[in-house]
Design a protein around this motif. Structure first.
Motif, PDB file in Angstrom:
ATOM      1  N   PRO A  29      -3.569   6.886   1.541  1.00  0.00           N
ATOM      2  CA  PRO A  29      -3.344   5.592   0.896  1.00  0.00           C
ATOM      3  C   PRO A  29      -4.664   4.884   0.631  1.00  0.00           C
ATOM      4  CG  PRO A  29      -2.702   5.524   3.210  1.00  0.00           C
ATOM      5  CD  PRO A  29      -3.011   6.952   2.900  1.00  0.00           C
ATOM      6  N   ASP A  30      -4.697   4.132  -0.427  1.00  0.00           N
ATOM      7  CA  ASP A  30      -5.916   3.450  -0.847  1.00  0.00           C
ATOM      8  C   ASP A  30      -6.078   2.137  -0.090  1.00  0.00           C
ATOM      9  OD1 ASP A  30      -8.081   3.591  -2.569  1.00  0.00           O
ATOM     10  OD2 ASP A  30      -6.756   4.242  -4.210  1.00  0.00           O
ATOM     11  N   HIS A  35      -5.131   6.896   9.045  1.00  0.00           N
ATOM     12  CA  HIS A  35      -4.188   5.901   8.499  1.00  0.00           C
ATOM     13  C   HIS A  35      -3.012   5.664   9.452  1.00  0.00           C
ATOM     14  CE1 HIS A  35      -6.416   7.261   5.035  1.00  0.00           C
ATOM     15  NE2 HIS A  35      -5.849   8.436   5.101  1.00  0.00           N
ATOM     16  N   SER A  48       5.562   4.095   7.876  1.00  0.00           N
ATOM     17  CA  SER A  48       6.193   4.974   6.903  1.00  0.00           C
ATOM     18  C   SER A  48       7.081   6.006   7.606  1.00  0.00           C
ATOM     19  CB  SER A  48       5.103   5.573   6.026  1.00  0.00           C
ATOM     20  OG  SER A  48       5.220   6.920   5.845  1.00  0.00           O
ATOM     21  N   ARG A 108       2.542   1.850  -3.373  1.00  0.00           N
ATOM     22  CA  ARG A 108       1.568   2.422  -4.311  1.00  0.00           C
ATOM     23  C   ARG A 108       1.343   3.906  -4.050  1.00  0.00           C
ATOM     24  NH1 ARG A 108      -2.175  -0.454  -7.878  1.00  0.00           N
ATOM     25  NH2 ARG A 108      -1.149  -2.350  -8.259  1.00  0.00           N
ATOM     26  N   PHE A 109       1.201   4.238  -2.783  1.00  0.00           N
ATOM     27  CA  PHE A 109       0.897   5.627  -2.422  1.00  0.00           C
ATOM     28  C   PHE A 109       2.048   6.557  -2.820  1.00  0.00           C
ATOM     29  CE2 PHE A 109       1.217   9.075   0.741  1.00  0.00           C
ATOM     30  CZ  PHE A 109       0.038   9.734   0.463  1.00  0.00           C
ATOM     31  N   TYR A 110       3.273   6.192  -2.437  1.00  0.00           N
ATOM     32  CA  TYR A 110       4.383   7.097  -2.737  1.00  0.00           C
ATOM     33  C   TYR A 110       4.740   7.095  -4.220  1.00  0.00           C
ATOM     34  CZ  TYR A 110       4.861   8.022   2.198  1.00  0.00           C
ATOM     35  OH  TYR A 110       4.617   8.426   3.468  1.00  0.00           O
ATOM     36  N   PHE A 151      -0.377   2.795   8.794  1.00  0.00           N
ATOM     37  CA  PHE A 151       0.418   3.196   7.628  1.00  0.00           C
ATOM     38  C   PHE A 151       1.433   4.249   8.040  1.00  0.00           C
ATOM     39  CE2 PHE A 151       1.108   6.301   4.309  1.00  0.00           C
ATOM     40  CZ  PHE A 151       1.356   5.538   3.182  1.00  0.00           C
ATOM     41  N   ASP A 200      -5.380  -1.008  -1.977  1.00  0.00           N
ATOM     42  CA  ASP A 200      -3.996  -1.379  -2.240  1.00  0.00           C
ATOM     43  C   ASP A 200      -3.446  -2.349  -1.202  1.00  0.00           C
ATOM     44  OD1 ASP A 200      -3.618  -0.052  -4.578  1.00  0.00           O
ATOM     45  OD2 ASP A 200      -3.014   1.819  -3.611  1.00  0.00           O
ATOM     46  N   LYS A 236      -3.596  14.476  -3.030  1.00  0.00           N
ATOM     47  CA  LYS A 236      -3.158  13.078  -2.844  1.00  0.00           C
ATOM     48  C   LYS A 236      -2.967  12.767  -1.366  1.00  0.00           C
ATOM     49  CE  LYS A 236      -1.134  11.871  -7.183  1.00  0.00           C
ATOM     50  NZ  LYS A 236      -2.522  11.787  -7.660  1.00  0.00           N
ATOM     51  N   GLN A 272       0.841  -1.202   0.000  1.00  0.00           N
ATOM     52  CA  GLN A 272       0.000   0.000   0.000  1.00  0.00           C
ATOM     53  C   GLN A 272       0.876   1.251   0.000  1.00  0.00           C
ATOM     54  OE1 GLN A 272      -1.910   0.845   3.715  1.00  0.00           O
ATOM     55  NE2 GLN A 272      -3.789   1.550   2.735  1.00  0.00           N
ATOM     56  N   MET A 273       1.942   1.196   0.784  1.00  0.00           N
ATOM     57  CA  MET A 273       2.835   2.339   0.899  1.00  0.00           C
ATOM     58  C   MET A 273       3.555   2.609  -0.423  1.00  0.00           C
ATOM     59  SD  MET A 273       5.665   2.657   3.893  1.00  0.00           S
ATOM     60  CE  MET A 273       4.662   1.957   5.156  1.00  0.00           C
TER      61      MET A 273
END
Lengths: 458, 343
Positions: free
Chosen positions: A439-440, A213, A220, A52-54, A216, A443, A434, A49-50
């Protein structure tokens, strides 16, 4: 205004804005490699997920970096034609190498990084991420080599006389490993890693403050703080080496950085101050006696040369106060970054970071630190190079395009300013969007080929 | 490696030509997709068009950057004269390229209608203006520009907008539109694919008209751009190849062989650039009037040493670049599917 000032302003404007983005791409590149590596190793969905987000944040900075970068490459020809003719033989090859070795690598594998999630297996995707990161680092290598050659030219000789004179290459490896290139490369890369790491830190701290989040954000933040602290400490070492290099290779520039007019032993290191260039004095400064001598020569008694001895004529000196202020701003922010990252790191491991809201707020703001230091450091390096465009070889005033008139440059400055302001506004707007979106959740479950077991995929 | 006994100046003339031909063939289709973008009506179709070029436009633009770098390194005097001489034109080109680049990236990031329309127009206008300016620059180089005895540009911005360069600009737009439509055909299916088939005929007709006019104008008013072929008749085979490749495009489209149609268009572009290079050689920029002031590979090249080093760089780097560029096109082969990561 004269074409010279206008062209310098145009270059400074376009380079300063461009330089907001590539350090982020380089730094986030490293972060993406780490995060995706962790995902492959641990298989924890949060790392997927991380990543994808970054990646989305990365895509944003990369696009503007490319768009503003094309301008830089052509500006040597548009505004500095005489310079281009003079140094093309030496300087151009570094730029061409940058295209072949760095940009193709970066942009090619970027396609897989951004759009390949469902098309290739996890290992191939990780490989693409590594290649994008490597390409970003290669681009830093070649452009810093080219710029360092302007600071400390080597591996060339001058052929011809008068208007026909130009620099020709004698030794390619001397050009690449010119006296300042490796110091400056390390310094630039550390700055870029800080830029990427503190962006991650800032976003994570924001989520923790907003209690969104949280899982997450904790993972992160840990990665961000570790890289951020490591890069900030490395930056201290690299900064010291760089400054010693400047003292050796460009003593006038160092004297300007420190506002040092009088050659003296036990030379002091000013923490802050204001240089009065008319009376050639440093006002309102707080200094540590002997520290400058010690830092450069490891001995407080060794003299450090001042501007009056090194450059008796004022036209041979860079703007002293501007060099001093940019340099000191960079150093101050650099130490601030170590402090902030260090505190964050300590309290994180101590387990009490999340209760200290003031520190979380500080971490949110820390994203600005590397950006300010990178800009100030770059301005210090380039203002301190003046009045030379190629240090000791060609003066900035001799490098202009002879056929370009002031009104044309004004038109270009207006156009670029408008476009860049729009771009910057859109960048901030989309970045904020964003981050607010976050984060989605989807994901957490890798899709496509990435979702298959390791053996089924590539 | 040491290549100093070769005619490096000629080799670099060819290599710079190859880089710009690569640029025209690759970025040509995404500029063309941009030029056609506003003709698509629905948001979904526009997204498909964008995602057809999504993974590759970035790499395509690198051909321009590397071509520029190679020109700087191999022929600094040409780089300096052309870029400073065409100052405002290049600033406009840069702004146009920036706009279309970020428009591709930003457009689908927000759902608002005004937002998407703004970037749609930015993308399309940027693409058309870039193609036009590239063509105008080529036209000026073919026609010749006033140079003084030191090789500096001696004209003005308006003097660059003569009828012949403008005609070449329009022809370039037409060529890229046709090329882009053929590429889009490869990447689409269903309703959009059918719609594109209809446009392609118009694009081909538009291009052939421009092509015929430009060729006639060249023969009548720019005779030096046909001199070498006139003197060496077997070179006319390149012109024949060019015409056959163009004629083959509608044929392949008619039979539904989209891939071959696109390849024909690539061959036509290579032949055109080949003819352009053959007629220019050994000059890179023609001086008009005073041909004696022209910049040629002989008087504007870097030292043999630099050209030799650069050839080593090119020989090590380019095969790798070609290998992974090809694999990336392979990974993203097939029709566009809109997904979560799409533009």
């Amino acid at each position: 205004m004269h074409v010279l000032e206008l062209s310098r302003f145009q270059f400074a404007l376009t380079a300063a804005i461009h330089y907001l983005y590539p350090p982020l791409s380089i730094g986030l590149g490293i972060m993406l490699v780490l995060i995706e590596g962790l995902w492959l190793k641990t298989k924890r969905p949060i790392y997927h997920q991380m990543a994808r987000f970054y990646t989305k944040v990365f895509a944003l900075t990369f696009a503007i970096g490319v768009a503003t970068g094309i301008v830089m490459e052509f500006e040597f020809g548009t505004n500095w034609a005489t310079y281009s003719r003079y140094v093309g033989d030496v300087f151009g090859s570094a730029l061409a190498a940058e295209g072949i070795f760095a940009f193709f690598l970066e942009s090619g594998f970027l396609a897989v990084l951004l759009f390949g999630w469902d098309k290739v297996g996890p290992k191939l995707h990780f490989f693409a991420t590594c290649m994008v990161c490597l390409g970003a680092h290669f681009s830093a290598i070649w452009i810093v080599v080219a710029n360092s050659w302007m600071q400390t030219p080597a591996g060339y000789h001058i052929v011809g006389e008068g208007l026909k004179a130009r620099a020709e290459i004698t030794d390619f490896w001397q050009l690449v490993f010119n006296p300042s290139s490796m110091d400056r490369l390390c310094h630039t890369l550390c700055g870029a890693w800080q830029a990427g790491a503190f962006l991650v830190v800032s976003v994570s701290a924001w989520y923790l403050l907003k209690r969104k989040h949280e899982e997450f954000a904790r993972s992160s933040l840990r990665i961000g703080l570790t890289v951020g602290l490591a890069a900030s400490l490395l930056q201290l070492v690299s900064g010291h080496d760089s400054a010693k290099g400047v003292a050796k290779n460009q003593p006038i520039k160092l004297a300007a950085f420190e506002g040092l007019y009088e050659t003296q032993s036990n030379a002091p290191l000013a923490l802050f101050g204001w240089v009065d260039e008319k009376s050639e004095t440093l006002r309102g400064s707080v200094s540590i006696p002997g520290m400058l001598s010690f830092l450069i020569h490891n001995n407080t008694q060794t003299p450090v040369k001042g501007l009056r001895e090194l450059a008796p004529q004022r036209e041979d000196r860079p703007p002293v106060n501007a060099s001093f202020q940019f340099y000191h701003l960079m150093v101050a922010v650099g130490f601030g970054m170590i402090l902030v990252a260090g505190m964050g790191f300590l309290y994180f491991w101590h387990g009490s970071l999340f209760e200290r809201r003031w520190l979380l707020w500080l971490l949110v703001l820390s994203v600005l630190g590397p950006q300010i230091a990178n800009q100030a450091g770059w301005f210090a390096a380039e203002v301190g190079r003046q009045p030379w465009i190629v240090y000791g070889v060609l003066r900035t005033s001799q490098g202009l395009s002879e056929v370009v008139k002031a009104n044309q440059v004004v038109a270009a400055i207006i156009l670029f300013s408008l476009v860049y302001m729009l771009l910057f506004a859109v960048f901030i707007y989309l970045l904020n969007d964003k981050i607010q979106h976050g984060p989605d959740e989807a994901d957490l479950e890798p899709s496509g080929k990435l979702g298959l077991g390791r053996r089924d995929a590539l | 490696m040491n290549f100093e006994n070769l005619d490096l100046q000629a080799i670099w003339f060819i290599l710079v030509g190859v880089l710009f031909t690569g640029y025209a063939m690759l970025d040509g289709f995404d500029l063309g997709v941009g030029a056609l973008h506003l003709f698509t009506r629905t948001d979904e179709h526009r997204r498909i068009m964008l995602n057809a070029i999504g993974p590759v436009w970035d790499g395509n633009e690198v051909w321009l950057v590397t071509g520029g770098g190679a020109l700087f390194a191999a022929f600094p005097a040409v780089y300096a004269t052309v870029f400073s001489g065409f100052y405002l034109a290049f600033v406009l080109l840069l702004v146009a390229l920036i706009f279309r680049a970020v428009a591709i990236e930003f457009r689908s990031k927000q759902p608002m209608r005004w937002w998407r329309q703004m970037w749609d127009i930015g993308f399309s206008a940027g693409s058309i203006l870039s193609s036009l300016l590239i063509g105008v620059a080529m036209g000026n180089i073919a026609w010749g520009i006033p140079l003084d005895e030191r090789g500096e540009f001696a004209g003005t911005f308006l003097s660059l907008l003569g009828p012949y360069p403008l005609m070449l600009g329009v022809t370039t737009v037409a060529l890229f539109m046709m090329h882009g439509a053929l590429y889009a055909l490869l990447k689409t299916e269903g309703a959009l694919h059918d719609q594109l088939r209809g446009w392609i005929n118009n694009c081909i007709i538009f291009f052939i008209i421009c092509y015929a006019i430009t060729t006639m104008a060249t023969l009548l008013y720019v005779p030096h751009m046909a001199a070498r072929v006139r003197a060496t008749p077997w070179l006319f085979s390149i012109a024949i190849l060019n015409m056959l490749a163009i004629a083959n495009i509608p044929r392949e489209v008619h039979h539904g062989r989209d891939g071959r149609a696109f390849l024909s268009s690539c061959v036509a572009m290579i032949a055109l650039m080949g003819l352009f290079g053959l007629e220019m050689f050994p000059n890179l920029v023609l001086s008009n009037p005073n041909p004696a002031n022209s910049l040629s590979v002989r008087n504007s090249a870097s030292s043999t040493k630099t050209l030799s080093i650069m050839l080593t760089i090119a020989l090590t780097g380019v095969p790798v670049v070609l290998a992974y560029t090809a694999s990336i096109y392979w990974i993203f082969r097939g029709k566009v599917k809109i997904g979560r990561m799409s533009y």
